[in-house]
Design a protein around this motif. Structure first.
Motif, PDB file in Angstrom:
ATOM      1  N   SER A 296       0.821  -1.207   0.000  1.00  0.00           N
ATOM      2  CA  SER A 296       0.000   0.000   0.000  1.00  0.00           C
ATOM      3  C   SER A 296       0.854   1.256   0.000  1.00  0.00           C
ATOM      4  N   ASN A 297       2.080   1.157   0.491  1.00  0.00           N
ATOM      5  CA  ASN A 297       3.021   2.273   0.530  1.00  0.00           C
ATOM      6  C   ASN A 297       2.428   3.456   1.277  1.00  0.00           C
ATOM      7  N   SER A 298       1.933   3.156   2.457  1.00  0.00           N
ATOM      8  CA  SER A 298       1.323   4.192   3.270  1.00  0.00           C
ATOM      9  C   SER A 298       1.579   3.816   4.723  1.00  0.00           C
ATOM     10  N   LYS A 299       1.519   4.818   5.610  1.00  0.00           N
ATOM     11  CA  LYS A 299       2.033   4.542   6.968  1.00  0.00           C
ATOM     12  C   LYS A 299       1.100   3.652   7.780  1.00  0.00           C
ATOM     13  N   TYR A 300      -0.191   3.931   7.762  1.00  0.00           N
ATOM     14  CA  TYR A 300      -1.093   3.139   8.605  1.00  0.00           C
ATOM     15  C   TYR A 300      -1.108   1.667   8.215  1.00  0.00           C
ATOM     16  N   PRO A 301      -1.255   1.355   6.931  1.00  0.00           N
ATOM     17  CA  PRO A 301      -1.220  -0.068   6.578  1.00  0.00           C
ATOM     18  C   PRO A 301       0.080  -0.736   6.974  1.00  0.00           C
ATOM     19  N   PHE A 302       1.196  -0.025   6.836  1.00  0.00           N
ATOM     20  CA  PHE A 302       2.484  -0.641   7.148  1.00  0.00           C
ATOM     21  C   PHE A 302       2.578  -0.950   8.639  1.00  0.00           C
ATOM     22  N   LEU A 303       2.188   0.035   9.462  1.00  0.00           N
ATOM     23  CA  LEU A 303       2.220  -0.204  10.908  1.00  0.00           C
ATOM     24  C   LEU A 303       1.303  -1.364  11.274  1.00  0.00           C
ATOM     25  N   GLY A 304       0.111  -1.376  10.673  1.00  0.00           N
ATOM     26  CA  GLY A 304      -0.829  -2.456  10.962  1.00  0.00           C
ATOM     27  C   GLY A 304      -0.271  -3.803  10.563  1.00  0.00           C
ATOM     28  N   ALA A 305       0.383  -3.842   9.401  1.00  0.00           N
ATOM     29  CA  ALA A 305       0.928  -5.110   8.919  1.00  0.00           C
ATOM     30  C   ALA A 305       2.024  -5.607   9.833  1.00  0.00           C
ATOM     31  N   ILE A 306       2.891  -4.693  10.293  1.00  0.00           N
ATOM     32  CA  ILE A 306       3.991  -5.117  11.163  1.00  0.00           C
ATOM     33  C   ILE A 306       3.457  -5.632  12.481  1.00  0.00           C
ATOM     34  N   ARG A 307       2.490  -4.909  13.025  1.00  0.00           N
ATOM     35  CA  ARG A 307       1.861  -5.361  14.265  1.00  0.00           C
ATOM     36  C   ARG A 307       1.269  -6.741  14.091  1.00  0.00           C
ATOM     37  N   SER A 308       0.513  -6.878  13.002  1.00  0.00           N
ATOM     38  CA  SER A 308      -0.201  -8.123  12.789  1.00  0.00           C
ATOM     39  C   SER A 308       0.758  -9.289  12.630  1.00  0.00           C
ATOM     40  N   ALA A 309       1.838  -9.056  11.867  1.00  0.00           N
ATOM     41  CA  ALA A 309       2.784 -10.146  11.643  1.00  0.00           C
ATOM     42  C   ALA A 309       3.425 -10.560  12.949  1.00  0.00           C
ATOM     43  N   ALA A 310       3.838  -9.580  13.757  1.00  0.00           N
ATOM     44  CA  ALA A 310       4.476  -9.917  15.033  1.00  0.00           C
ATOM     45  C   ALA A 310       3.506 -10.689  15.910  1.00  0.00           C
ATOM     46  N   GLN A 311       2.255 -10.242  15.921  1.00  0.00           N
ATOM     47  CA  GLN A 311       1.242 -10.893  16.754  1.00  0.00           C
ATOM     48  C   GLN A 311       0.998 -12.329  16.313  1.00  0.00           C
ATOM     49  N   MET A 312       0.847 -12.511  14.984  1.00  0.00           N
ATOM     50  CA  MET A 312       0.523 -13.854  14.507  1.00  0.00           C
ATOM     51  C   MET A 312       1.679 -14.809  14.715  1.00  0.00           C
ATOM     52  N   VAL A 313       2.919 -14.320  14.497  1.00  0.00           N
ATOM     53  CA  VAL A 313       4.077 -15.193  14.678  1.00  0.00           C
ATOM     54  C   VAL A 313       4.198 -15.594  16.139  1.00  0.00           C
ATOM     55  N   SER A 314       3.934 -14.643  17.066  1.00  0.00           N
ATOM     56  CA  SER A 314       4.112 -14.986  18.475  1.00  0.00           C
ATOM     57  C   SER A 314       3.074 -15.983  18.946  1.00  0.00           C
ATOM     58  N   TYR A 315       1.824 -15.804  18.513  1.00  0.00           N
ATOM     59  CA  TYR A 315       0.797 -16.698  19.026  1.00  0.00           C
ATOM     60  C   TYR A 315       0.827 -18.053  18.348  1.00  0.00           C
ATOM     61  N   GLU A 316       1.425 -18.104  17.142  1.00  0.00           N
ATOM     62  CA  GLU A 316       1.575 -19.391  16.481  1.00  0.00           C
ATOM     63  C   GLU A 316       2.439 -20.333  17.323  1.00  0.00           C
ATOM     64  N   VAL A 317       3.448 -19.759  18.008  1.00  0.00           N
ATOM     65  CA  VAL A 317       4.337 -20.590  18.809  1.00  0.00           C
ATOM     66  C   VAL A 317       3.548 -21.310  19.880  1.00  0.00           C
ATOM     67  N   SER A 318       2.692 -20.577  20.598  1.00  0.00           N
ATOM     68  CA  SER A 318       1.966 -21.242  21.680  1.00  0.00           C
ATOM     69  C   SER A 318       0.929 -22.208  21.109  1.00  0.00           C
ATOM     70  N   ILE A 319       0.319 -21.863  19.962  1.00  0.00           N
ATOM     71  CA  ILE A 319      -0.627 -22.809  19.346  1.00  0.00           C
ATOM     72  C   ILE A 319       0.086 -24.102  18.980  1.00  0.00           C
ATOM     73  N   GLY A 320       1.299 -23.978  18.435  1.00  0.00           N
ATOM     74  CA  GLY A 320       2.071 -25.168  18.068  1.00  0.00           C
ATOM     75  C   GLY A 320       2.327 -26.049  19.263  1.00  0.00           C
TER      76      GLY A 320
END
Lengths: 332, 210
Positions: free
Chosen positions: A133-157
């Motif tokens: 999207s090359n815009s600040k809000y989507p980028f921040l949201g994407a980074i947050r989301s990726a960090a969140q999903m990667v962290s919770y995947e560990v406990s789900i595993g």
């Protein structure tokens, strides 16, 4: 000729699975809004069709006829690819979900790993959308989301490891059959709770919907999307939520098994029980959305890494020691 | 069998092309995406030869975790905006000879390795491990990994742990003046500490100590 007919048969089977999933995704959006409204003493969507059942259809039509706007400074290929990937991955995982004894599209040996892999790929739809999207809000949201999903995947595993210790197989049908005597929700109850909360975080549902926290990030990674592409993100998200509910009911609530193993209950086809359990978990998801306020980001990370991960690791050790001491380890 | 061959060639073609694109593409983020495509097609190849467990683990570990970190770093560094003109610009051209020497060295090493490659006629029979064909991938891997090779397995786990600790020690720095919240303090706050009800005299006000 025989080869072609077998291909047609496969396509028919796939459509037989895909179309109900897509329809139920549309229905589940309606159910979500309806439960949410009832908690807040509102009516919710009740105008289009009986009880407002056709509301999602109307929304979908609206999205289809809206113009798709692609930002000029965006990375166009990746921008268009992102919702496609999100939706495809959310639908592809349904291939291994067993709806009954031998009622499964692909009965593969590593079914649970397949679902885990596909859900871990789901991060890419979001990262790609946010970055392209090359815009600040989507980028921040994407980074947050990726960090969140990667962290919770560990406990789900690690929670999945708990279940697998009791089953001794990675096949989803075997996991369900192993719960014939007792559903895993009883011996592994703490893990069920942690799995439920982690799947809320994994699917970016409230109270963990920080990637699209509208107060600070507009709509997170979806900000620049419009029309059909936004609808695809939205469909993929809800298909993912349904998938996590299905996974929860297969791992802990006995999948297609009836709650009571007696005559009148066993007449009901397994798929009905599975759908019933999925709906039950989904209504819980919707109730959580309606009642719990949003987490702060550092609290979210702390919950994932400092509380859920050690807890589930300790429970793995407990389960393994218990099974080993009482000689209950599955042998096959 | 023909379908099998067709899929094999499709996946290997995608793998090779995307591996080339990783090095060729000018946008760094694009090359990470090509790397992910490469990983995915290689795990498809793994699944095609029957190593389903390895293929799935490849997807989970490399695509699901490692490549996400790659993407994070690359996106944060903001190298996407840099124009990749080191071949043409004046000041960085002194790197080219070093790069050329290293790449020719690697090229010859690869030739030596691949030249000495011997294809065993039947890999399965020549192995001296006792594997039964009945067992699934996961079972047989587990039976070998946790019995015959337990020490190697644990040593590799140790190495991973040590490298993790090393990475944390290298990047950890104690900063002064960082405000932290104590969750215990926040949770154990009572109403009586937080709110005080006062009778405010008119035109006098209340002195708030802060």
């Amino acid at each position: 000729m025989e080869y072609l007919s077998s291909i047609f048969q496969e396509v028919y089977k796939i459509l037989f699975l895909l179309i109900p999933v897509l329809v139920s995704v549309a229905m589940i959006v309606w159910l979500d809004r309806r439960v949410w409204a009832f908690v807040q003493k509102r009516q919710g969507p009740n105008v289009v069709g009986p009880f407002g059942l056709l509301q999602s259809l109307a929304d979908a039509l609206k999205y289809i006829f809206k113009e798709i706007i692609i930002p000029a400074s965006s990375n166009k290929v990746i921008f268009i690819l992102a919702p496609i990937i999100t939706m495809t991955l959310a639908l592809v995982a349904w291939a291994v979900i067993p709806f009954g004894e031998s009622q499964v599209l692909a009965d593969i040996n590593v079914g649970i790993l397949y679902i885990f892999a596909v859900s871990s790929l789901g991060v890419y739809g979001i990262i790609m959308g946010g970055w392209a999207s090359n815009s600040k809000y989507p980028f921040l949201g994407a980074i947050r989301s990726a960090a969140q999903m990667v962290s919770y995947e560990v406990s789900i595993g690690i929670i999945i490891i708990n279940v697998l210790l009791c089953v001794g197989s990675l096949n989803l049908s075997d996991i369900v059959v192993a719960q014939k005597e007792m559903w895993f929700v009883i011996p592994l109850f703490p893990m069920f709770i942690i799995f439920f909360i982690s799947s809320l975080a994994e699917t970016n549902r409230p109270p963990f919907d920080l990637p699209e926290a509208e107060a600070e990030l507009v709509a997170g990674y979806q900000t620049e999307y419009s029309g059909m592409m936004y609808a695809m993100f939205w469909l993929g998200e809800y298909a993912n939520i349904l998938l996590m509910c299905a996974l929860g009911s297969i791992l802990f609530l006995g999948g297609w098994l009836s709650p009571i193993d007696l005559y009148p209950f066993t007449l009901v086809p397994g798929a009905v029980w599975l759908i019933f359990k999925i709906l039950l978990l989904f209504i819980l998801f919707a109730l959580v959305k309606a009642t719990v306020p949003r987490y702060r980001y550092d609290q979210l990370m702390r919950l994932g890494w400092k509380i859920f991960l050690p807890l589930s690791l300790i429970y793995v050790i407990l389960t393994a020691s218990y099974l080993f001491y009482f000689n209950l380890l599955p042998t096959n | 069998m023909i379908a099998h061959a067709i899929f094999f060639y499709i996946f290997s073609l995608i793998a090779i092309v995307s591996a080339i694109m990783v090095t060729v593409s000018k946008n760094t983020v694009h090359s990470v995406f090509f790397l992910i495509l490469d990983f995915i097609s290689i795990s498809c190849l793994f699944i095609m030869i029957g190593a389903e467990f390895l293929g799935m683990i490849m997807l989970i570990v490399y695509v699901g975790a490692v490549a996400v970190l790659f993407l994070f770093v690359v996106m944060m560094l903001n190298v996407a905006q840099q124009k990749n003109q080191w071949l043409l610009s004046e000041d960085s051209s002194k790197h080219i000879p070093v790069g050329l020497i290293i790449s020719t060295l690697i090229f010859f090493e690869l030739i030596i390795v691949i030249g000495g490659w011997k294809y065993k006629p039947d890999l399965f029979n020549s192995s001296n491990l006792d594997i039964s064909r009945e067992l699934s991938n996961t079972h047989s891997l587990g039976q070998i990994l946790y019995t015959d090779y337990i020490h190697i397995f644990q040593i590799s786990g140790m190495i991973l742990l040590i490298s993790m600790i090393g990475a944390i020690v290298l990047t950890f720095r104690q900063r002064e003046g960082v405000k932290k919240q104590s969750y215990l303090k926040q949770i154990s706050r009572e109403r009586s500490e937080g709110v005080e009800v006062l009778d405010v005299a008119s035109n006098k006000g209340v002195k708030i100590d802060d």
